[in-house]
Design an enzyme around this catalytic site. Structure first.
Site, PDB file in Angstrom:
ATOM      1  N   PRO A 165       0.721  -1.078  -0.113  1.00 24.99           N
ATOM      2  CG  PRO A 165      -0.064  -1.196   2.179  1.00 24.99           C
ATOM      3  CD  PRO A 165       0.661  -2.103   1.165  1.00 24.99           C
ATOM      4  CG  ASN A 166      -0.155   4.269   1.169  1.00 23.89           C
ATOM      5  OD1 ASN A 166      -1.209   4.844   0.685  1.00 23.89           O
ATOM      6  ND2 ASN A 166      -0.368   3.858   2.247  1.00 23.89           N
ATOM      7  NE  ARG A 172       3.862   6.826   1.571  1.00 28.04           N
ATOM      8  CZ  ARG A 172       4.137   5.583   1.963  1.00 28.04           C
ATOM      9  NH1 ARG A 172       4.754   4.586   1.212  1.00 28.04           N
ATOM     10  NH2 ARG A 172       3.684   5.199   3.270  1.00 28.04           N
ATOM     11  CE1 TYR A 189       8.697   5.124   2.881  1.00 26.18           C
ATOM     12  CE2 TYR A 189       7.028   6.976   2.895  1.00 26.18           C
ATOM     13  CZ  TYR A 189       7.856   5.915   3.573  1.00 26.18           C
ATOM     14  OH  TYR A 189       7.240   5.315   4.634  1.00 26.18           O
ATOM     15  CG  ASN A 227       8.342  -1.923   0.834  1.00 25.92           C
ATOM     16  OD1 ASN A 227       7.794  -1.857   1.700  1.00 25.92           O
ATOM     17  ND2 ASN A 227       8.877  -0.657   0.497  1.00 25.92           N
ATOM     18  CB  ALA A 229       1.376   0.357   6.763  1.00 27.74           C
ATOM     19  CG  HIS A 244       4.593  -1.869  10.426  1.00 23.93           C
ATOM     20  ND1 HIS A 244       5.996  -2.293  10.714  1.00 23.93           N
ATOM     21  CD2 HIS A 244       4.607  -0.845   9.482  1.00 23.93           C
ATOM     22  CE1 HIS A 244       6.604  -1.465   9.851  1.00 23.93           C
ATOM     23  NE2 HIS A 244       5.995  -0.741   9.284  1.00 23.93           N
ATOM     24  CG  ASP A 278      -0.497 -17.426   8.609  1.00 21.77           C
ATOM     25  OD1 ASP A 278       0.485 -17.491   9.259  1.00 21.77           O
ATOM     26  OD2 ASP A 278      -1.544 -17.269   9.237  1.00 21.77           O
ATOM     27  CD  GLU A 293      10.245  -7.464   6.588  1.00 25.89           C
ATOM     28  OE1 GLU A 293      10.331  -8.331   7.378  1.00 25.89           O
ATOM     29  OE2 GLU A 293       9.823  -6.223   7.209  1.00 25.89           O
ATOM     30  CG  HIS A 298      10.702  -2.165   5.155  1.00 25.98           C
ATOM     31  ND1 HIS A 298       9.204  -1.890   4.894  1.00 25.98           N
ATOM     32  CD2 HIS A 298      11.027  -3.037   5.808  1.00 25.98           C
ATOM     33  CE1 HIS A 298       8.901  -3.105   5.575  1.00 25.98           C
ATOM     34  NE2 HIS A 298       9.784  -3.830   6.273  1.00 25.98           N
ATOM     35  CB  ILE A 299      12.250   2.718   0.817  1.00 20.99           C
ATOM     36  CG1 ILE A 299      11.626   1.916  -0.524  1.00 20.99           C
ATOM     37  CG2 ILE A 299      12.816   4.050   0.250  1.00 20.99           C
ATOM     38  CD1 ILE A 299      10.447   2.782  -0.986  1.00 20.99           C
ATOM     39  CB  SER A 300      12.144   4.387   5.662  1.00 19.48           C
ATOM     40  OG  SER A 300      11.238   3.819   5.969  1.00 19.48           O
ATOM     41  NE  ARG A 313       9.637   6.458   8.617  1.00 17.43           N
ATOM     42  CZ  ARG A 313       8.848   6.194   7.644  1.00 17.43           C
ATOM     43  NH1 ARG A 313       8.856   5.284   6.838  1.00 17.43           N
ATOM     44  NH2 ARG A 313       7.640   6.825   7.511  1.00 17.43           N
ATOM     45  NE  ARG A 359       6.142   4.659  10.126  1.00 17.50           N
ATOM     46  CZ  ARG A 359       5.141   4.755   9.049  1.00 17.50           C
ATOM     47  NH1 ARG A 359       4.810   3.893   8.500  1.00 17.50           N
ATOM     48  NH2 ARG A 359       4.195   5.864   9.077  1.00 17.50           N
TER      49      ARG A 359
HETATM   50  C1  DQA Z   1       7.929   1.019   4.339  1.00 22.01           C
HETATM   51  C2  DQA Z   1       7.973   1.601   5.595  1.00 22.01           C
HETATM   52  C3  DQA Z   1       6.522   1.325   6.171  1.00 22.01           C
HETATM   53  O1  DQA Z   1       6.379   1.523   7.753  1.00 22.01           O
HETATM   54  C4  DQA Z   1       5.632   2.387   5.712  1.00 22.01           C
HETATM   55  O2  DQA Z   1       4.322   2.064   6.048  1.00 22.01           O
HETATM   56  C5  DQA Z   1       5.645   2.246   4.139  1.00 22.01           C
HETATM   57  C6  DQA Z   1       6.925   2.100   3.488  1.00 22.01           C
HETATM   58  C7  DQA Z   1       9.388   1.360   3.583  1.00 22.01           C
HETATM   59  O3  DQA Z   1       9.565   1.107   2.486  1.00 22.01           O
HETATM   60  O4  DQA Z   1      10.185   2.021   4.127  1.00 22.01           O
HETATM   61  O5  DQA Z   1       4.546   2.410   3.455  1.00 22.01           O
HETATM   62  O6  DQA Z   1       7.770  -0.267   4.013  1.00 22.01           O
END
Ligand code: DQA
Length: 138
Positions: free
Chosen positions: A9-10, A17, A22, A71, A74, A77, A84, A95, A97-99, A104, A108
């Site tokens: 998502p997002n 964004r 990001y 990725n 959210a 979390h 599963d 897995e 993550h960009i950040s 943070r 998270r």
């Molecule tokens: C994220 C970190 C998550 O906490 C956040 O909800 C995202 C992006 C990252 O790539 O840093 O949407 O997965």
């Protein structure tokens, strides 16, 4: 080698964004550079904002692909269902993550999916995805 990148998502809004977190490049532009860098690897991309669709994609590709780079945004979390799904398939999942989520908000710091994954790469900006490709290459 077939690798599937799944963004949750997002992440369709990358480049628009929260740019300070990001970055300002869209994922499409980044993906193009990644594909050029690894011409011998078939890199397939999927993005959805919907938890069940992410699970469906893991089921669909999780027995045939060599690796999945996930990725989950959210849902990382919160989603026991995605954890599963990762456990249900045979393709290893990394897995990403960009950040650096550990720098943070506290909510998270918890990942429901890490324990189901082969490994975790985070905090390197979009380069986190390339590092995951490198991990699968090895
Ligand atoms: C994220 C970190 C998550 O906490 C956040 O909800 C995202 C992006 C990252 O790539 O840093 O949407 O997965």
């Amino acid at each position: 080698m077939n690798i599937l990148i799944i963004n949750g998502p997002n992440l369709n809004l990358l480049g628009k964004r929260e740019k300070t977190i990001y970055g300002d490049a869209s994922f499409d532009v980044y993906l193009e550079s990644l594909r050029k860098r690894y011409p011998d690897i078939n890199i397939v991309y999927y993005q959805s904002n919907i938890e069940g669709e992410l699970i469906n994609k893991i089921h669909e590709c999780g027995f045939d692909y060599d690796g999945i780079i996930l990725n989950a945004g959210a849902y990382t979390h919160t989603s026991i269902a995605i954890a599963d799904a990762i456990r249900a398939v045979t393709t290893p999942v990394i897995e990403v993550h960009i950040s650096n989520v550990h720098k943070r908000e506290e909510y998270r710091h918890v990942s429901m999916i890490s324990a189901a994954c082969m490994g975790v790469i985070l905090g390197f900006g979009t380069d986190s995805y390339r590092l995951a490709v490198e991990a699968f290459k090895k």
